[in-house]
Design a protein around this motif. Structure first.
Motif, short mmCIF file in Angstrom:
data_model
loop_
_atom_site.label_atom_id
_atom_site.label_comp_id
_atom_site.label_asym_id
_atom_site.label_seq_id
_atom_site.Cartn_x
_atom_site.Cartn_y
_atom_site.Cartn_z
N LYS A 1 0.82 -1.22 0.00
CA LYS A 1 0.00 0.00 0.00
C LYS A 1 0.85 1.27 0.00
O LYS A 1 0.64 2.15 -0.84
N PRO A 2 1.84 1.39 0.91
CA PRO A 2 2.67 2.60 0.85
C PRO A 2 3.48 2.68 -0.45
O PRO A 2 3.65 3.76 -1.02
N GLY B 1 5.88 5.29 4.62
CA GLY B 1 6.63 4.71 3.50
C GLY B 1 7.86 5.53 3.16
O GLY B 1 8.94 4.98 2.93
N LEU B 2 7.72 6.85 3.14
CA LEU B 2 8.86 7.73 2.85
C LEU B 2 9.92 7.65 3.94
O LEU B 2 11.12 7.70 3.65
N GLN B 3 9.50 7.49 5.19
CA GLN B 3 10.47 7.34 6.28
C GLN B 3 11.27 6.05 6.10
O GLN B 3 12.50 6.05 6.25
N LYS B 4 10.59 4.97 5.76
CA LYS B 4 11.29 3.69 5.54
C LYS B 4 12.19 3.79 4.30
O LYS B 4 13.31 3.25 4.29
N ILE C 1 3.18 5.83 -2.95
CA ILE C 1 4.37 6.66 -3.25
C ILE C 1 4.62 6.68 -4.75
O ILE C 1 4.86 7.74 -5.33
N ARG C 2 4.55 5.55 -5.39
CA ARG C 2 4.75 5.50 -6.85
C ARG C 2 3.73 6.37 -7.57
O ARG C 2 4.08 7.11 -8.49
N THR C 3 2.49 6.25 -7.16
CA THR C 3 1.43 7.02 -7.82
C THR C 3 1.64 8.52 -7.59
O THR C 3 1.51 9.32 -8.52
N ALA C 4 1.99 8.90 -6.37
CA ALA C 4 2.18 10.31 -6.05
C ALA C 4 3.39 10.90 -6.77
O ALA C 4 3.30 11.98 -7.38
N PHE C 5 4.50 10.20 -6.75
CA PHE C 5 5.74 10.78 -7.27
C PHE C 5 6.02 10.48 -8.73
O PHE C 5 6.63 11.29 -9.42
#
Length: 189
Positions: free
Chosen positions: A141-142, A177-180, A146-150
């Protein structure tokens, strides 16, 4: 997966090594891969097609004689050959072999190549590969958010609506997700 430019550079490096070992077919391969660019350099400096052809011939004769001097750790093959081309063209200007219509020697400045440097392209490719590797380590999910957003440029609201989840949930997935992702990238995994 290697970008095309990295593969082309490796192929050219391999051909240079074969040429240094006396493989005549390597010279033909190098010529096919580099002659258009090197001819352009010569033509820009000399402003005469015949003179540029002669200078280009000198480049490959020099290459045949000096292929063993090429050091891939110091320059890319095309940079090394471009230096030969520029030098041969400037030499022709200096000794007055150029027909009327040539440019003054001080205008024979190094040819600017708008393409990124090979080293920069390799660094970008490594970074991109590292980002994609770290993305693959995230939960589904994250990672998808993230892929969709960026990569697709969609907003969190659009992604939340498409996924049928509250906006706050979507923001949390992306933030965690961005933190990981950051931790993974910092570790160089």
């Amino acid at each position: 997966m290697q970008p095309a430019s990295a593969k082309a550079r490796e192929s050219l490096n391999a051909a240079m090594a074969r040429l240094a070992d006396g493989d005549r077919s390597a010279l033909e391969e190098i010529y096919r891969k580099t002659s258009a660019k090197l001819f352009g350099i010569c033509l820009r400096i000399l402003k005469d097609e015949k003179e540029a052809e002669d200078a280009l011939q000198d480049v490959y004769i020099t290459l045949w004689r000096r292929a063993d001097r090429y050091d891939p750790s110091r320059a890319s093959p095309i940079s090394w050959l471009a230096t030969f081309a520029r030098n041969r063209a400037v030499d022709r200007l200096r000794v007055g072999k150029v027909r009327a219509g040539s440019v003054p020697e001080d205008e024979a400045a190094p040819v600017a190549d708008k393409a990124p440097l090979a080293e920069d392209m390799m660094i970008d490719a490594e970074r991109s590969a590292r980002v994609h590797t770290c993305l693959e380590k995230l939960d589904e999910k994250p990672r998808d958010a993230i892929r969709t957003a960026f990569f697709e440029g969609r907003t969190y609201a659009q992604i939340a609506e498409a996924g049928g989840v509250p906006l706050g949930t979507m923001k949390s997935w992306v933030r965690r997700g961005l933190q990981k992702l950051k931790t993974c990238l910092e570790r160089g995994e």
